[in-house]
Structures are given as structure tokens and as C-alpha cells.
Design an enzyme around this catalytic site. Structure first.
Site, PDB file in Angstrom:
ATOM      1  N   ASN A   1      45.066  11.318 119.429  1.00 54.66           N
ATOM      2  CA  ASN A   1      46.261  11.302 120.274  1.00 54.66           C
ATOM      3  C   ASN A   1      45.949  11.907 121.646  1.00 54.66           C
ATOM      4  OD1 ASN A   1      46.096  13.788 118.844  1.00 54.66           O
ATOM      5  ND2 ASN A   1      48.278  14.198 119.139  1.00 54.66           N
TER       6      ASN A   1
ATOM      7  N   GLU B   1      48.068  13.219 124.837  1.00 52.88           N
ATOM      8  CA  GLU B   1      49.402  13.545 125.340  1.00 52.88           C
ATOM      9  C   GLU B   1      49.425  13.597 126.863  1.00 52.88           C
ATOM     10  OE1 GLU B   1      50.656  17.029 123.144  1.00 52.88           O
ATOM     11  OE2 GLU B   1      51.000  15.776 121.359  1.00 52.88           O
TER      12      GLU B   1
ATOM     13  N   CYS C   1      49.634   7.795 120.663  1.00 53.78           N
ATOM     14  CA  CYS C   1      49.275   8.200 119.305  1.00 53.78           C
ATOM     15  C   CYS C   1      47.820   7.828 118.996  1.00 53.78           C
ATOM     16  CB  CYS C   1      50.168   7.506 118.290  1.00 53.78           C
ATOM     17  SG  CYS C   1      51.870   8.094 118.255  1.00 53.78           S
TER      18      CYS C   1
ATOM     19  N   GLU D   1      46.601   6.353 116.393  1.00 53.76           N
ATOM     20  CA  GLU D   1      46.446   5.008 115.816  1.00 53.76           C
ATOM     21  C   GLU D   1      46.390   3.956 116.917  1.00 53.76           C
ATOM     22  OE1 GLU D   1      48.584   7.351 115.041  1.00 53.76           O
ATOM     23  OE2 GLU D   1      49.209   7.273 112.949  1.00 53.76           O
TER      24      GLU D   1
ATOM     25  N   CYS E   1      53.658   6.613 112.888  1.00 54.55           N
ATOM     26  CA  CYS E   1      55.033   6.475 113.384  1.00 54.55           C
ATOM     27  C   CYS E   1      55.420   4.991 113.400  1.00 54.55           C
ATOM     28  CB  CYS E   1      55.174   7.087 114.772  1.00 54.55           C
ATOM     29  SG  CYS E   1      54.497   6.067 116.109  1.00 54.55           S
TER      30      CYS E   1
ATOM     31  N   CYS F   1      53.525   2.727 115.876  1.00 61.05           N
ATOM     32  CA  CYS F   1      52.147   2.458 115.442  1.00 61.05           C
ATOM     33  C   CYS F   1      52.120   1.491 114.266  1.00 61.05           C
ATOM     34  CB  CYS F   1      51.437   3.761 115.087  1.00 61.05           C
ATOM     35  SG  CYS F   1      51.046   4.755 116.537  1.00 61.05           S
TER      36      CYS F   1
HETATM   37  N1  THU Z   1      51.093  11.402 116.532  1.00 61.09           N
HETATM   38  C1  THU Z   1      50.044  10.555 116.294  1.00 61.09           C
HETATM   39  O1  THU Z   1      49.075  10.498 117.068  1.00 61.09           O
HETATM   40  N2  THU Z   1      50.085   9.774 115.191  1.00 61.09           N
HETATM   41  C2  THU Z   1      51.055   9.835 114.230  1.00 61.09           C
HETATM   42  O2  THU Z   1      50.993   9.119 113.253  1.00 61.09           O
HETATM   43  C3  THU Z   1      52.179  10.762 114.397  1.00 61.09           C
HETATM   44  C4  THU Z   1      52.254  11.463 115.702  1.00 61.09           C
HETATM   45  C5  THU Z   1      51.010  12.302 117.671  1.00 61.09           C
HETATM   46  C6  THU Z   1      51.936  12.007 118.804  1.00 61.09           C
HETATM   47  C7  THU Z   1      52.009  13.364 119.478  1.00 61.09           C
HETATM   48  O3  THU Z   1      50.876  13.512 120.341  1.00 61.09           O
HETATM   49  C8  THU Z   1      51.850  14.356 118.333  1.00 61.09           C
HETATM   50  O4  THU Z   1      51.301  13.611 117.259  1.00 61.09           O
HETATM   51  C9  THU Z   1      53.151  14.994 117.893  1.00 61.09           C
HETATM   52  O5  THU Z   1      54.116  14.049 117.650  1.00 61.09           O
END
Ligand code: THU
Length: 130
Positions: free
Chosen positions: A42, A44, A53, A55, A85, A88
Site C-alpha cells: 500500500n 498512502e 491499496c 492489491e 477491500c 480491490c
Molecule cells: N489496505 C490495503 O492495502 N489493502 C487492503 O486489503 C485493506 C486496506 C490499505 C489501505 C490503507 O493504506 C491502509 O490499508 C489502511 O486502510
């Protein structure tokens, strides 16, 4: 497909996570149909909604390398297995009804496994809808 290898790849990718806002590091690894493993983490952003994310980062990398069919995705995060999520799930569904292997980062032996269509039933498919 070797589940342990895929989980380990996602765990390694998680170490690259850029998550200074949520402090929630996620790694993902895709098993492509030719056996190649492609990973993502991920990423941000200070403008929170544009964060990426793990994925979808992995999918973008894999497609950029020429892969279009995935047999499995492993997701590693948190203290218990984390499922992808909704956004994704939809993105992954474009590239096959794959196994979704979720492992806790704190204990890679704590896993949950699904099939993508079970996590996203009746997903939107443009070509099938025309
Ligand atoms: N996140 C992912 O990368 N994948 C997931 O399946 C769930 C959430 C990340 C998004 C954000 O950077 C952090 O987790 C918190 O939500």
C-alpha cells in the site's frame, strides 16, 4: 501454486509499505498464470483518498509486465487475516476468479482462504453485460 511461497512474497512486499498515515502496512502477491509472482504494497498519500491499496498496486505492476490472468492473490497485514477491500475485489475480478489467501502479518500461519467470487458475488463484468 505454492501458498507458502506466495504468502512469503506478500510478507516481503509489506516491508516496503508507505503507510505513515494509517500505520497499517499491507503486502500483496499475485500468482500469474505462467507462475510468475508479482507483488505490491500500500502507498498512502497526504490526500488520504488517493492512497493505493497493496492489491491494486500489485495488479498495476503485473499488468504493466504483461500479465492478465491471476490464479491466486495473497494478502498479508495486521494481527488477523485481512480480506481485500471492495474496490480491490472488483479490480481483481477483472483478471480471474482467483484464490484469495489472507494471512496475519503477526503470524503467517494464521490464514483464511476464499475464492474471489465468494467475496464479490455478482461482480460487474462489462463484456458479459453488453
Ligand atoms: N489496505 C490495503 O492495502 N489493502 C487492503 O486489503 C485493506 C486496506 C490499505 C489501505 C490503507 O493504506 C491502509 O490499508 C489502511 O486502510
Amino acid at each position: 501454486m505454492d501458498r507458502q511461497t506466495l504468502i512469503q512474497a506478500a510478507f516481503a512486499a509489506r516491508k516496503q509499505s508507505y503507510s505513515p498515515y494509517s500505520h497499517f502496512a499491507v503486502g500483496a502477491a499475485l500468482w500469474c498464470d505462467d507462475g510468475t509472482i508479482v507483488t505490491g504494497c500500500n502507498v498512502e498519500n497526504g490526500s488520504y483518498p488517493v492512497s493505493l491499496c497493496a492489491e491494486r498496486a500489485a495488479v498495476a505492476t503485473a499488468v504493466g509486465m504483461g500479465h492478465r490472468k491471476f490464479l491466486a492473490v495473497a494478502v498479508v497485514a495486521g494481527n488477523r487475516p485481512v480480506t481485500p477491500c471492495g474496490a480491490c475485489r472488483q479490480v481483481l475480478s477483472e483478471f480471474g476468479d482467483m484464490a484469495v489467501i489472507c494471512a496475519a502479518a503477526s503470524d503467517l500461519d494464521t490464514t483464511a482462504e476464499y475464492v474471489l467470487s465468494e467475496l464479490l458475488p455478482q461482480s460487474f463484468n462489462l463484456e458479459a453485460s453488453r
